[in-house]
Design a protein around this motif. Structure first.
Motif, mmCIF file in Angstrom:
data_model
loop_
_atom_site.group_PDB
_atom_site.id
_atom_site.type_symbol
_atom_site.label_atom_id
_atom_site.label_comp_id
_atom_site.label_asym_id
_atom_site.label_seq_id
_atom_site.Cartn_x
_atom_site.Cartn_y
_atom_site.Cartn_z
ATOM 1 N N UNK A 202 75.441 14.158 34.445
ATOM 2 C CA UNK A 202 76.836 13.867 34.123
ATOM 3 C C UNK A 202 77.747 15.041 34.489
ATOM 4 N N UNK A 203 77.218 16.246 34.457
ATOM 5 C CA UNK A 203 78.023 17.427 34.752
ATOM 6 C C UNK A 203 78.258 17.610 36.255
ATOM 7 N N UNK A 204 77.515 16.867 37.075
ATOM 8 C CA UNK A 204 77.714 16.920 38.517
ATOM 9 C C UNK A 204 78.567 15.752 39.025
ATOM 10 N N UNK A 205 78.912 14.850 38.135
ATOM 11 C CA UNK A 205 79.708 13.699 38.554
ATOM 12 C C UNK A 205 81.135 14.132 38.887
ATOM 13 N N UNK A 206 81.687 13.501 39.906
ATOM 14 C CA UNK A 206 83.060 13.819 40.309
ATOM 15 C C UNK A 206 84.029 13.544 39.165
ATOM 16 N N UNK A 207 85.076 14.356 39.086
ATOM 17 C CA UNK A 207 86.011 14.259 37.963
ATOM 18 C C UNK A 207 86.692 12.903 37.893
ATOM 19 N N UNK A 208 86.975 12.300 39.039
ATOM 20 C CA UNK A 208 87.663 11.012 39.019
ATOM 21 C C UNK A 208 86.744 9.855 38.633
ATOM 22 N N UNK A 209 85.453 10.124 38.476
ATOM 23 C CA UNK A 209 84.508 9.084 38.083
ATOM 24 C C UNK A 209 84.048 9.237 36.630
ATOM 25 N N UNK A 210 84.622 10.190 35.929
ATOM 26 C CA UNK A 210 84.266 10.409 34.524
ATOM 27 C C UNK A 210 85.218 9.622 33.634
ATOM 28 N N UNK A 211 84.653 8.774 32.798
ATOM 29 C CA UNK A 211 85.447 7.927 31.899
ATOM 30 C C UNK A 211 85.731 8.695 30.608
ATOM 31 N N UNK A 212 86.989 8.825 30.279
ATOM 32 C CA UNK A 212 87.380 9.537 29.051
ATOM 33 C C UNK A 212 87.842 8.589 27.938
ATOM 34 N N UNK A 213 87.732 7.267 28.151
ATOM 35 C CA UNK A 213 88.258 6.298 27.183
ATOM 36 C C UNK A 213 87.148 5.412 26.618
ATOM 37 N N UNK A 214 86.408 4.733 27.480
ATOM 38 C CA UNK A 214 85.445 3.721 27.042
ATOM 39 C C UNK A 214 84.197 4.369 26.454
ATOM 40 N N UNK A 216 80.369 4.750 25.486
ATOM 41 C CA UNK A 216 79.095 4.287 26.031
ATOM 42 C C UNK A 216 77.964 4.880 25.202
ATOM 43 N N UNK A 217 76.831 4.191 25.252
ATOM 44 C CA UNK A 217 75.669 4.719 24.530
ATOM 45 C C UNK A 217 75.050 5.841 25.351
ATOM 46 N N UNK A 218 74.961 7.027 24.777
ATOM 47 C CA UNK A 218 74.448 8.202 25.474
ATOM 48 C C UNK A 218 73.021 8.466 25.005
ATOM 49 N N UNK A 219 72.073 8.321 25.921
ATOM 50 C CA UNK A 219 70.682 8.601 25.582
ATOM 51 C C UNK A 219 70.485 10.102 25.384
ATOM 52 N N UNK A 220 69.553 10.458 24.551
ATOM 53 C CA UNK A 220 69.329 11.857 24.197
ATOM 54 C C UNK A 220 70.071 12.196 22.928
ATOM 55 N N UNK A 221 71.398 12.073 22.986
ATOM 56 C CA UNK A 221 72.198 12.261 21.775
ATOM 57 C C UNK A 221 72.111 11.025 20.893
ATOM 58 N N UNK A 222 71.908 9.851 21.523
ATOM 59 C CA UNK A 222 71.760 8.580 20.810
ATOM 60 C C UNK A 222 73.001 8.239 20.005
ATOM 61 N N UNK A 223 74.134 8.373 20.642
ATOM 62 C CA UNK A 223 75.405 8.031 20.009
ATOM 63 C C UNK A 223 76.294 7.338 21.036
ATOM 64 N N UNK A 224 77.300 6.632 20.518
ATOM 65 C CA UNK A 224 78.322 6.037 21.369
ATOM 66 C C UNK A 224 79.477 7.029 21.498
ATOM 67 N N UNK A 225 79.820 7.348 22.720
ATOM 68 C CA UNK A 225 80.945 8.248 22.973
ATOM 69 C C UNK A 225 81.367 8.120 24.429
ATOM 70 N N UNK A 226 82.589 8.578 24.719
ATOM 71 C CA UNK A 226 83.071 8.592 26.101
ATOM 72 C C UNK A 226 82.347 9.686 26.881
ATOM 73 N N UNK A 227 82.277 9.507 28.186
ATOM 74 C CA UNK A 227 81.575 10.488 29.028
ATOM 75 C C UNK A 227 82.233 11.863 28.954
ATOM 76 N N UNK A 228 83.568 11.889 28.852
ATOM 77 C CA UNK A 228 84.265 13.168 28.770
ATOM 78 C C UNK A 228 83.915 13.902 27.479
ATOM 79 N N UNK A 229 83.719 13.147 26.389
ATOM 80 C CA UNK A 229 83.325 13.771 25.118
ATOM 81 C C UNK A 229 81.955 14.442 25.244
#
Length: 336
Positions: A202-214, A216-229
């Motif tokens: 996720x840290x290598x993803x282009x800035x314009x492809x990072x979602x800061x609103x929607x 999503x379920x994040x594996x590892x942390x096992x929580x729902x949060x935006x990619x920017x969070x």
């Protein structure tokens, strides 16, 4: 197919000769159609043994058709105006030099060694100074040895460093800083550790492809949060990591937007952080002119990397080669 050829004897000198047919060449047993089939299967990167089983002839006959009377071309009819240089691992764990036309993507030459002396001898002995002076662009990676002789061989050529290798260098420097940060985190079950460890892509993803609103379920942390969070959780560990992340993405964004002025400003205003990103920025500043050319040049090493991929697939499927001449003969079949 069984073919019977009639023989004739001269009544005067008693010499004999056979009837000729387009199906089979003179003094040959196997038909010309089989030879064409062997060449066609060789273009699919199959081994000589597999080709022999498919066609129904011996492996030695396959090798004879593929390698008989093969010789590397002395030179191209004309030297391309835009060149692309790279290297690949060939035989006996050695690296070989490869050059293609950056515009048409046609293979120019393959040399058994990537040493500067052999490359210089090849171009100087086969192409006149006038032909070499007509070259406008030479695209390379960050190999320092190529930079040392390019302007000697091609005095009027602009040196262009491949864009992919620039971004790759910056991303690798950020990964080194990220790895150092991970080792310093004592709690291996904390959210920052899992964000940096499990979701490193996720840290290598282009800035314009990072979602800061929607969310999503994040594996590892096992929580729902935006990619920017998620990225914020990882970067808030320390400021050096955050600055390395920002520099890497600023370089990527400047190249993507074709802005050599912005890229130059990023490198010149960079403040040392005593980590791997310092070395990367220093390397890019030393090659600032070539890197600036990469922002505006339409040429890259993408085509030659694709050719190298075909060569690696050929070498893997054939379990390697002991002879460079045989390897070169098979390469010519797959790149044409």
């Amino acid at each position: 197919m069984y073919l019977k050829k009639q023989r004739y004897q001269c009544t005067n000198c008693l010499s004999t000769c056979g009837a000729h047919t387009p199906v089979v060449s003179v003094n040959n047993i196997l038909s010309n159609g089989i030879k064409k089939q062997v060449i066609g299967l060789a273009k699919e990167s199959l081994t000589a043994t597999v080709i022999a089983k498919i066609v129904g002839i011996s492996p030695s006959s396959v090798e004879r058709y593929l390698y008989a009377n093969h010789s590397a071309p002395y030179r191209a009819a004309s030297l391309p105006k835009h060149l692309s240089f790279d290297e690949f691992r060939s035989v006996n764990k050695n690296y070989s030099f490869i050059a293609i036309d950056a515009e048409t993507h046609k293979l120019l030459t393959i040399l058994s060694s990537r040493q500067s002396t052999e490359i210089c001898d090849y171009f100087e002995n086969r192409y006149s100074k006038k032909e070499r002076a007509a070259v406008k662009t030479v695209v390379i990676d960050l190999n320092a040895s190529y930079q040392s002789f390019v302007h000697h061989l091609f005095p009027n050529a602009e040196l262009v460093i491949d864009r992919f290798h620039i971004i790759q260098l910056a991303n690798r420097a950020f990964d080194q800083v990220r790895t150092t940060t991970l080792k310093a985190i004592e709690d291996k079950h904390s959210r920052p550790y899992k964000a940096l460890k499990t979701n490193w892509k996720m840290f290598h993803r282009s800035l314009d492809k990072i979602d800061s609103v929607k969310p999503r379920y994040i594996f590892g942390i096992n929580e729902y949060m935006a990619q920017q969070n998620l990225i914020d959780i990882g970067l808030n560990v320390n400021q050096k990591l955050k600055k390395a992340y920002n520099i890497a993405h600023q370089i990527q964004q400047a190249i993507h937007n074709k802005s050599p002025e912005v890229l130059s400003n990023i490198l010149n205003t960079y403040e040392s952080q005593n980590n791997a990103m310092d070395t990367t920025v220093s390397t890019l500043k030393k090659n600032l002119n070539s890197i600036s050319n990469s922002c505006i040049s339409p040429y890259s090493n993408g085509a030659i990397e694709g050719t190298n991929r075909k060569i690696k697939s050929l070498k893997r499927s054939c379990y390697g080669f002991r002879s460079m001449s045989h390897f070169y003969a098979r390469i010519l079949l797959i790149v044409k």
